[in-house]
Design a protein around this motif. Sequence first.
Motif, PDB file in Angstrom:
ATOM      1  N   GLU A  12      16.059   6.791  -3.665  1.00  0.00           N
ATOM      2  CA  GLU A  12      16.105   7.084  -5.090  1.00  0.00           C
ATOM      3  C   GLU A  12      15.681   5.810  -5.798  1.00  0.00           C
ATOM      4  O   GLU A  12      16.197   4.731  -5.505  1.00  0.00           O
ATOM      5  CB  GLU A  12      17.518   7.489  -5.506  1.00  0.00           C
ATOM      6  CG  GLU A  12      17.967   8.790  -4.877  1.00  0.00           C
ATOM      7  CD  GLU A  12      19.421   9.130  -5.189  1.00  0.00           C
ATOM      8  OE1 GLU A  12      20.131   8.282  -5.785  1.00  0.00           O
ATOM      9  OE2 GLU A  12      19.836  10.240  -4.819  1.00  0.00           O
ATOM     10  N   SER A  13      14.711   5.942  -6.728  1.00  0.00           N
ATOM     11  CA  SER A  13      14.132   4.767  -7.358  1.00  0.00           C
ATOM     12  C   SER A  13      14.183   4.851  -8.872  1.00  0.00           C
ATOM     13  O   SER A  13      14.095   5.932  -9.449  1.00  0.00           O
ATOM     14  CB  SER A  13      12.667   4.609  -6.934  1.00  0.00           C
ATOM     15  OG  SER A  13      12.562   4.443  -5.549  1.00  0.00           O
TER      16      SER A  13
ATOM     17  N   LYS B 136       0.845  -1.203   0.000  1.00  0.00           N
ATOM     18  CA  LYS B 136       0.000   0.000   0.000  1.00  0.00           C
ATOM     19  C   LYS B 136       0.879   1.251   0.000  1.00  0.00           C
ATOM     20  O   LYS B 136       0.581   2.220  -0.699  1.00  0.00           O
ATOM     21  CB  LYS B 136      -0.940   0.000   1.198  1.00  0.00           C
ATOM     22  CG  LYS B 136      -2.073  -1.005   1.059  1.00  0.00           C
ATOM     23  CD  LYS B 136      -2.959  -1.008   2.291  1.00  0.00           C
ATOM     24  CE  LYS B 136      -4.046  -2.069   2.154  1.00  0.00           C
ATOM     25  NZ  LYS B 136      -4.851  -2.193   3.379  1.00  0.00           N
ATOM     26  N   LEU B 137       1.955   1.239   0.788  1.00  0.00           N
ATOM     27  CA  LEU B 137       2.874   2.377   0.825  1.00  0.00           C
ATOM     28  C   LEU B 137       3.645   2.527  -0.488  1.00  0.00           C
ATOM     29  O   LEU B 137       4.032   3.630  -0.858  1.00  0.00           O
ATOM     30  CB  LEU B 137       3.868   2.221   1.979  1.00  0.00           C
ATOM     31  CG  LEU B 137       3.292   2.346   3.379  1.00  0.00           C
ATOM     32  CD1 LEU B 137       4.282   1.834   4.416  1.00  0.00           C
ATOM     33  CD2 LEU B 137       2.904   3.783   3.662  1.00  0.00           C
ATOM     34  N   ALA B 138       3.863   1.422  -1.182  1.00  0.00           N
ATOM     35  CA  ALA B 138       4.630   1.444  -2.432  1.00  0.00           C
ATOM     36  C   ALA B 138       3.757   1.694  -3.661  1.00  0.00           C
ATOM     37  O   ALA B 138       4.290   1.873  -4.758  1.00  0.00           O
ATOM     38  CB  ALA B 138       5.358   0.107  -2.595  1.00  0.00           C
ATOM     39  N   LYS B 139       2.454   1.734  -3.500  1.00  0.00           N
ATOM     40  CA  LYS B 139       1.531   1.778  -4.634  1.00  0.00           C
ATOM     41  C   LYS B 139       1.817   2.910  -5.618  1.00  0.00           C
ATOM     42  O   LYS B 139       1.846   2.686  -6.828  1.00  0.00           O
ATOM     43  CB  LYS B 139       0.090   1.863  -4.167  1.00  0.00           C
ATOM     44  CG  LYS B 139      -0.903   1.831  -5.335  1.00  0.00           C
ATOM     45  CD  LYS B 139      -2.312   1.742  -4.878  1.00  0.00           C
ATOM     46  CE  LYS B 139      -3.336   1.725  -5.990  1.00  0.00           C
ATOM     47  NZ  LYS B 139      -2.948   1.698  -7.357  1.00  0.00           N
TER      48      LYS B 139
ATOM     49  N   THR C 258      10.209  -3.821  -3.947  1.00  0.00           N
ATOM     50  CA  THR C 258       9.333  -4.231  -5.033  1.00  0.00           C
ATOM     51  C   THR C 258      10.127  -4.478  -6.314  1.00  0.00           C
ATOM     52  O   THR C 258      11.187  -3.890  -6.526  1.00  0.00           O
ATOM     53  CB  THR C 258       8.270  -3.149  -5.325  1.00  0.00           C
ATOM     54  OG1 THR C 258       8.934  -1.919  -5.647  1.00  0.00           O
ATOM     55  CG2 THR C 258       7.348  -2.937  -4.139  1.00  0.00           C
ATOM     56  N   HIS C 259       9.569  -5.332  -7.140  1.00  0.00           N
ATOM     57  CA  HIS C 259       9.965  -5.503  -8.536  1.00  0.00           C
ATOM     58  C   HIS C 259       8.705  -5.189  -9.336  1.00  0.00           C
ATOM     59  O   HIS C 259       7.966  -6.091  -9.708  1.00  0.00           O
ATOM     60  CB  HIS C 259      10.414  -6.944  -8.818  1.00  0.00           C
ATOM     61  CG  HIS C 259      11.807  -7.265  -8.439  1.00  0.00           C
ATOM     62  ND1 HIS C 259      12.392  -8.476  -8.728  1.00  0.00           N
ATOM     63  CD2 HIS C 259      12.758  -6.541  -7.785  1.00  0.00           C
ATOM     64  CE1 HIS C 259      13.633  -8.494  -8.280  1.00  0.00           C
ATOM     65  NE2 HIS C 259      13.876  -7.324  -7.694  1.00  0.00           N
ATOM     66  N   PRO C 260       8.419  -3.912  -9.582  1.00  0.00           N
ATOM     67  CA  PRO C 260       7.138  -3.556 -10.205  1.00  0.00           C
ATOM     68  C   PRO C 260       6.957  -4.063 -11.630  1.00  0.00           C
ATOM     69  O   PRO C 260       5.821  -4.236 -12.073  1.00  0.00           O
ATOM     70  CB  PRO C 260       7.124  -2.033 -10.161  1.00  0.00           C
ATOM     71  CG  PRO C 260       8.542  -1.623 -10.010  1.00  0.00           C
ATOM     72  CD  PRO C 260       9.229  -2.737  -9.280  1.00  0.00           C
TER      73      PRO C 260
ATOM     74  N   ASN D 233       5.946   2.241 -12.170  1.00  0.00           N
ATOM     75  CA  ASN D 233       7.010   1.272 -12.457  1.00  0.00           C
ATOM     76  C   ASN D 233       8.334   1.638 -11.804  1.00  0.00           C
ATOM     77  O   ASN D 233       9.407   1.441 -12.379  1.00  0.00           O
ATOM     78  CB  ASN D 233       7.187   1.061 -13.970  1.00  0.00           C
ATOM     79  CG  ASN D 233       6.016   0.324 -14.572  1.00  0.00           C
ATOM     80  OD1 ASN D 233       5.375  -0.480 -13.896  1.00  0.00           O
ATOM     81  ND2 ASN D 233       5.721   0.604 -15.817  1.00  0.00           N
ATOM     82  N   LEU D 234       8.262   2.188 -10.595  1.00  0.00           N
ATOM     83  CA  LEU D 234       9.451   2.506  -9.805  1.00  0.00           C
ATOM     84  C   LEU D 234       9.522   1.568  -8.608  1.00  0.00           C
ATOM     85  O   LEU D 234       8.507   1.305  -7.958  1.00  0.00           O
ATOM     86  CB  LEU D 234       9.403   3.952  -9.311  1.00  0.00           C
ATOM     87  CG  LEU D 234       9.417   5.036 -10.379  1.00  0.00           C
ATOM     88  CD1 LEU D 234       9.189   6.408  -9.741  1.00  0.00           C
ATOM     89  CD2 LEU D 234      10.735   5.016 -11.149  1.00  0.00           C
ATOM     90  N   GLU D 235      10.719   1.094  -8.308  1.00  0.00           N
ATOM     91  CA  GLU D 235      10.896   0.252  -7.130  1.00  0.00           C
ATOM     92  C   GLU D 235      10.746   1.071  -5.853  1.00  0.00           C
ATOM     93  O   GLU D 235      10.978   2.284  -5.844  1.00  0.00           O
ATOM     94  CB  GLU D 235      12.271  -0.429  -7.135  1.00  0.00           C
ATOM     95  CG  GLU D 235      12.369  -1.568  -8.101  1.00  0.00           C
ATOM     96  CD  GLU D 235      13.578  -2.456  -7.859  1.00  0.00           C
ATOM     97  OE1 GLU D 235      14.315  -2.278  -6.853  1.00  0.00           O
ATOM     98  OE2 GLU D 235      13.788  -3.354  -8.696  1.00  0.00           O
TER      99      GLU D 235
END
Length: 193
Positions: A71-72, A35-38, A102-104, A44-46
Amino acid sequence: MTECGQENSSGVSFIRFEDSLQLHISTQMMESFMKLAKSNTDKNLETCGILAGSLRNRKFYITALNIPKQESASDSCQATNGEEIFEVQDKQSLFPLGWIHTHPTQSCFMSSIDIHTHYSYQIMLPEAIAIVMAPKDCSRNHGIFRLTSGGMTVCPRRGFHSHDPPSDGSSIYRHCTDVYMDSNLRFDVMDLR
């Protein structure tokens, strides 16, 4: 082999492979992280996070998910505030017990950069874990990994590259089999971004 075992009457599921100190993680932590990474995942950023916790009765408990400034890119993520993360964990007397990212756009595996990153955690604590969240991987949307003894060697190369398998033919990393998924374990989230 599956990543989660049967849940017992106490709400804890597990799989065990080798003898080491138990490591417990909340069953809800990975969902909270996603949810925080959404917003990054949608672009498409890790996204990466640090897993921290405590040692009680010879068992590790991951009780904190810290999201550092970072930095992503689509295939990498790097924390940029190491001192701030250390300070937060030190104030709460927490051990760094691993990391999550993540690996988006990719499948669920450990890249060469992931292996190098995890080496720094596992050299300090053999029980440290690396969690990869791969929402577009239809066969496995997450993995909990640890380097094998063959993966615990210093590699001088940088960036994405292949690693030769150990001379005995074993893998450089494997799915963790001694992580307890605990539905009753509470955890705190600190988003430092």
